[in-house]
Scaffold this motif. Structure first.
Motif, PDB file in Angstrom:
ATOM      1  N   GLN A  41       1.078  -1.224   0.170  1.00 25.36           N
ATOM      2  CA  GLN A  41       0.048   0.056   0.087  1.00 25.36           C
ATOM      3  C   GLN A  41       0.856   1.258  -0.148  1.00 25.36           C
ATOM      4  OE1 GLN A  41      -2.199  -1.121   3.480  1.00 25.36           O
ATOM      5  NE2 GLN A  41      -3.909  -1.524   2.555  1.00 25.36           N
ATOM      6  N   GLN A  45       1.200   4.163  -2.790  1.00 25.89           N
ATOM      7  CA  GLN A  45       0.841   5.654  -2.597  1.00 25.89           C
ATOM      8  C   GLN A  45       2.113   6.861  -2.475  1.00 25.89           C
ATOM      9  OE1 GLN A  45      -1.415   5.977   1.132  1.00 25.89           O
ATOM     10  NE2 GLN A  45      -2.643   4.327   0.615  1.00 25.89           N
ATOM     11  N   THR A 110      -6.175  -1.502   6.854  1.00 25.84           N
ATOM     12  CA  THR A 110      -6.825  -0.625   6.424  1.00 25.84           C
ATOM     13  C   THR A 110      -6.816   0.022   5.040  1.00 25.84           C
ATOM     14  OG1 THR A 110      -7.570   1.846   6.892  1.00 25.84           O
ATOM     15  CG2 THR A 110      -5.231   1.291   7.242  1.00 25.84           C
ATOM     16  N   ASP A 111      -7.812   0.709   4.446  1.00 26.03           N
ATOM     17  CA  ASP A 111      -7.629   1.142   3.231  1.00 26.03           C
ATOM     18  C   ASP A 111      -7.335   2.835   3.265  1.00 26.03           C
ATOM     19  OD1 ASP A 111     -10.360   1.548   3.821  1.00 26.03           O
ATOM     20  OD2 ASP A 111     -11.026   1.630   1.687  1.00 26.03           O
ATOM     21  N   ASN A 113      -5.894   6.177   3.025  1.00 26.07           N
ATOM     22  CA  ASN A 113      -4.985   6.803   2.146  1.00 26.07           C
ATOM     23  C   ASN A 113      -3.882   7.578   3.003  1.00 26.07           C
ATOM     24  OD1 ASN A 113      -3.283   8.887   0.406  1.00 26.07           O
ATOM     25  ND2 ASN A 113      -5.098   8.325  -1.186  1.00 26.07           N
ATOM     26  N   GLY A 208     -13.586   4.558   6.308  1.00 24.28           N
ATOM     27  CA  GLY A 208     -13.490   3.326   5.589  1.00 24.28           C
ATOM     28  C   GLY A 208     -13.326   1.955   6.333  1.00 24.28           C
ATOM     29  N   TYR A 209     -12.567   1.301   5.798  1.00 22.30           N
ATOM     30  CA  TYR A 209     -12.112   0.061   6.317  1.00 22.30           C
ATOM     31  C   TYR A 209     -11.013   0.131   7.314  1.00 22.30           C
ATOM     32  CZ  TYR A 209     -10.988  -4.966   7.002  1.00 22.30           C
ATOM     33  OH  TYR A 209     -10.734  -6.082   7.695  1.00 22.30           O
ATOM     34  N   TRP A 210     -11.100  -0.413   8.556  1.00 25.12           N
ATOM     35  CA  TRP A 210      -9.934  -0.472   9.477  1.00 25.12           C
ATOM     36  C   TRP A 210     -10.254  -1.477  10.350  1.00 25.12           C
ATOM     37  CZ3 TRP A 210     -10.350   0.964  14.817  1.00 25.12           C
ATOM     38  CH2 TRP A 210      -9.139   0.945  15.575  1.00 25.12           C
ATOM     39  N   TYR A 229     -12.747  -7.954   1.335  1.00 24.13           N
ATOM     40  CA  TYR A 229     -11.991  -6.549   1.240  1.00 24.13           C
ATOM     41  C   TYR A 229     -10.871  -6.577   0.271  1.00 24.13           C
ATOM     42  CZ  TYR A 229     -15.486  -5.000   4.666  1.00 24.13           C
ATOM     43  OH  TYR A 229     -16.603  -4.905   5.186  1.00 24.13           O
ATOM     44  N   SER A 231      -9.744  -6.325  -2.776  1.00 23.51           N
ATOM     45  CA  SER A 231      -9.909  -5.513  -3.627  1.00 23.51           C
ATOM     46  C   SER A 231      -9.433  -4.107  -3.226  1.00 23.51           C
ATOM     47  CB  SER A 231     -11.061  -5.350  -4.465  1.00 23.51           C
ATOM     48  OG  SER A 231     -12.167  -4.714  -3.735  1.00 23.51           O
ATOM     49  N   ILE A 232      -9.701  -3.717  -1.927  1.00 26.78           N
ATOM     50  CA  ILE A 232      -9.332  -2.133  -1.469  1.00 26.78           C
ATOM     51  C   ILE A 232      -8.196  -2.159  -0.612  1.00 26.78           C
ATOM     52  CG2 ILE A 232     -11.953  -1.592  -1.510  1.00 26.78           C
ATOM     53  CD1 ILE A 232     -11.773  -1.858   1.583  1.00 26.78           C
ATOM     54  N   LEU A 233      -7.829  -3.405  -0.151  1.00 26.99           N
ATOM     55  CA  LEU A 233      -6.526  -3.545   0.783  1.00 26.99           C
ATOM     56  C   LEU A 233      -5.374  -3.623  -0.171  1.00 26.99           C
ATOM     57  CD1 LEU A 233      -7.887  -5.849   3.528  1.00 26.99           C
ATOM     58  CD2 LEU A 233      -7.330  -3.449   3.744  1.00 26.99           C
TER      59      LEU A 233
END
Length: 247
Positions: A41, A45, A110-111, A113, A208-210, A229, A231-233
């Motif tokens: 991740q 970023q 988490t996703d 940013n 979001g997700y955490w 999850y 795909s978002i992680l």
């Protein structure tokens, strides 16, 4: 674009999973380690440098991550000889860090940013910026408030709403510079001291997700929900942890 990852804890609450592995290396989804997901991740970023604060079973983390080249990252290490809590390890390598940087626990899924968090911190010039998450807790009992032996307020099975720290922070060197090195110093110590001096930390609210993998039930939930999850992680790259440990 530098991140300090706290990976030195003993993971006592997560036993027996952490008997043989440090918490950041526990497997998720049978393919990845938590730390693997985090590093993927961060690279996507735009982060380029990582300092890993290691302690308990730190040699396994060194073997797994190596110099970070598999993630196209530059990784170095700082080793705790004794527990220094949350902020204490960072103070010992503060001279390696840029003026603004991210500090995070090595067991967070988490996703969030992270780059946006860091930019918000820089833009607002806050002494500290804390990523926060809304928690809602259902109380299974009627709650009472009393005064002088009398009931003055009653709620039937209320839901408590409050924000919690996600274990991810944006910090600045000038904020941490006054504190001594080589002594235990926690996130709570830092926040309380800043508040006492009138320097209010900023909250970066996230919805979001955490999931903080601190207890066996949290770890089980992470594995149960991983496919939902994934795909978002995970960024769209191959799982580098399948390569195995670095030599």
């Amino acid at each position: 674009m530098h991140v300090a990852i706290l990976a030195g804890g003993r993971g006592v609450r997560l036993r027996p999973y952490t008997t043989a592995f440090p918490k950041p290396l526990v497997p998720i989804g049978e393919e990845y380690a938590v730390l693997d997901i985090i590093l993927q991740q961060l690279r996507v970023q735009g982060f380029t440098r990582i300092t890993l604060a290691i302690g308990h079973l730190g040699s396994l983390i060194r073997a797994f991550v190596g110099d970070g080249s598999r993630w196209n990252l530059e990784v170095d290490y700082s080793e705790e000889r004794r527990p220094l809590y949350t902020i204490g390890p960072v103070l010992n390598f503060l001279d390696r860090l840029p003026e603004h940087f991210i500090v995070m626990n090595g067991d967070v899924l988490t996703d969030l940013n992270y780059a946006e968090l860091l930019q918000c911190h820089i833009d607002t010039r806050a002494p500290l910026t804390v990523a926060t998450y809304q928690r809602n807790v259902k109380i299974d009992f009627g709650t009472l408030e009393t005064d002088g032996g009398h009931i003055v307020r009653f709620q039937e099975k209320p839901t408590l709403n409050y924000r919690v720290s996600m274990g991810v922070y944006a910090m600045s060197r000038k904020t941490l510079a006054p504190y001594p090195r080589n002594v235990p110093f926690g996130f709570d110590d830092l926040v309380l001291d800043l508040l006492a001096r009138g320097q209010k930390p900023r909250a970066f609210e996230f919805d979001g997700y955490w999931l903080d993998i601190g207890r066996p039930e949290d770890y089980d939930e992470a594995n149960r929900s991983f496919e939902e999850y994934r795909s978002i992680l995970l960024p769209p790259v191959r799982p580098v942890s399948q390569v195995g440990f670095a030599s």
